[in-house]
Design a protein around this motif. Sequence first.
Motif, mmCIF file in Angstrom:
data_model
loop_
_atom_site.group_PDB
_atom_site.id
_atom_site.type_symbol
_atom_site.label_atom_id
_atom_site.label_comp_id
_atom_site.label_asym_id
_atom_site.label_seq_id
_atom_site.Cartn_x
_atom_site.Cartn_y
_atom_site.Cartn_z
ATOM 1 N N PRO A 23 0.822 -1.210 0.000
ATOM 2 C CA PRO A 23 0.000 0.000 0.000
ATOM 3 C C PRO A 23 0.858 1.263 0.000
ATOM 4 O O PRO A 23 1.930 1.295 0.598
ATOM 5 C CB PRO A 23 -0.810 -0.112 1.300
ATOM 6 N N LYS A 28 -4.480 2.378 3.466
ATOM 7 C CA LYS A 28 -4.693 1.185 4.278
ATOM 8 C C LYS A 28 -5.290 0.097 3.411
ATOM 9 O O LYS A 28 -6.218 0.350 2.662
ATOM 10 C CB LYS A 28 -5.671 1.488 5.413
ATOM 11 N N ALA A 29 -4.744 -1.099 3.514
ATOM 12 C CA ALA A 29 -5.334 -2.222 2.784
ATOM 13 C C ALA A 29 -6.198 -3.012 3.752
ATOM 14 O O ALA A 29 -5.694 -3.582 4.710
ATOM 15 C CB ALA A 29 -4.234 -3.090 2.197
ATOM 16 N N ARG A 30 -7.502 -2.982 3.511
ATOM 17 C CA ARG A 30 -8.417 -3.665 4.423
ATOM 18 C C ARG A 30 -8.879 -4.980 3.833
ATOM 19 O O ARG A 30 -8.985 -5.128 2.619
ATOM 20 C CB ARG A 30 -9.655 -2.803 4.667
ATOM 21 N N ILE A 38 -5.224 -4.933 7.123
ATOM 22 C CA ILE A 38 -4.215 -5.982 7.011
ATOM 23 C C ILE A 38 -2.829 -5.369 6.837
ATOM 24 O O ILE A 38 -1.869 -5.792 7.456
ATOM 25 C CB ILE A 38 -4.562 -6.942 5.852
#
Lengths: 207, 217
Positions: A23, A28-30, A38
Amino acid sequence: MRASPDMVCCPVCDALHHLTREPATGEKARCIRCGTVIANGKPQAILHIVVLASTALVLMTIVVFYPFLELRTGVFDSRASVFETVMSFSQGIMAPLSIAVAAFVIVLPVARLGLLIWALGPLSVDRTPWPGAARALRYAEILKPWAMAEIFMVGVAVALVKLADLATLSMGPAFWSFAAIVIITALKDTQMSKHSVWTALDTATRR
Amino acid sequence: MDGPGHGDAALSAPTLTAREAGLVGCRQCTRVCEAADERCPRCGARLSSRDPGALQRVWAWWLAGALLFIPANTYPMLITSTVGRASEATIVGGVIELLHYGSYGVAGIVFFASVMIPVGKFVAIAYLAILVQRGHRTKPKHLLHLFEFVEWIGRWSMIDVFVVAILVALVQFDLIATINPGIAAVCFALSVVFTMLSALSFDSRAIWDRIKTLSND
Ligand SMILES: [Zn+2]
Ligand SMILES: [Zn+2]
């Protein structure tokens, strides 16, 4: 299906993802199924974690050895350090409780800070990690719910109110460093993302 | 490629869980491992696709915590002696005393941490465990939020134990006033630890595993 290095598994709901790229900063990588963060794009995260953890560790020494609260009633005077507070249960049947309070307030928070510095310290200055870094990082995560310094602080506030009628209270240097530790620890935990930290440690170990 | 409503370009949409793909996901470091791996090759955490004993452990710790919560409330938490006169205070007694002093805010904090959180936690964990045992149609995200809230707030119940420790350490003017811990302090501390262990034993992945799809009906 075979496991491949670009696969990421959500620790909360087990959904399988492909991480197409790390990222970007601030991103943010959700998890697509449950929304758990995550990975987060904080390139400086590890340096921040190590600096904050070291600061908190230094402050901890002040906390343990300096008076924490002082209580005065006309004639009498009593002073307590965190260490004395912890030992207050040390007689008879209450001894196990004394050990537990010591663990929650001093031992586990210090252990967690130490483990984090051991695991990530060399990494933060681009060196090869020390042996056992992975194990240290894993134990630091396991200890997380059991380090209760911030809860102790609220306990102090409640105790102050309970004693306000009885006597005059003043806070020692340890009180303020303890308050600082609580804030620093909270800041540090916002920097942590399991995936990002582990990936960084992984690549550094291989190098 | 993106999941609905998230727009995270870095993660491509999942169609499977690790278990459905015949793999095991590490819950510690998010790495995906082969089903045969016993420990994660990256972080060394023990791997289990689903732990069959998880719910049993949840219930065992839950029961231990609930049983200890009873003496924690009936026995004294603090024993105060002032000039030869000893008085005992239970958890609720301590809250009432604070109300007499007019410290409503602090009384509220103590009541919330020592009574509301533990009771709420017992109810919430039992609710989650029963739903997951039976299979359910509740939105998984709602259950997850409940679980994460319970997991996060449980530790805060320790406040009262720490208050007792601080009071005991400070108030030791032998003749004038001394405060000693009561047996309830130990019971309460253990009850909090056991409920934390109960929540930690709960496997959040089971919330999704055991959802009954509407088409099954
Ligand atoms: Zn997820
Ligand atoms: Zn792992």
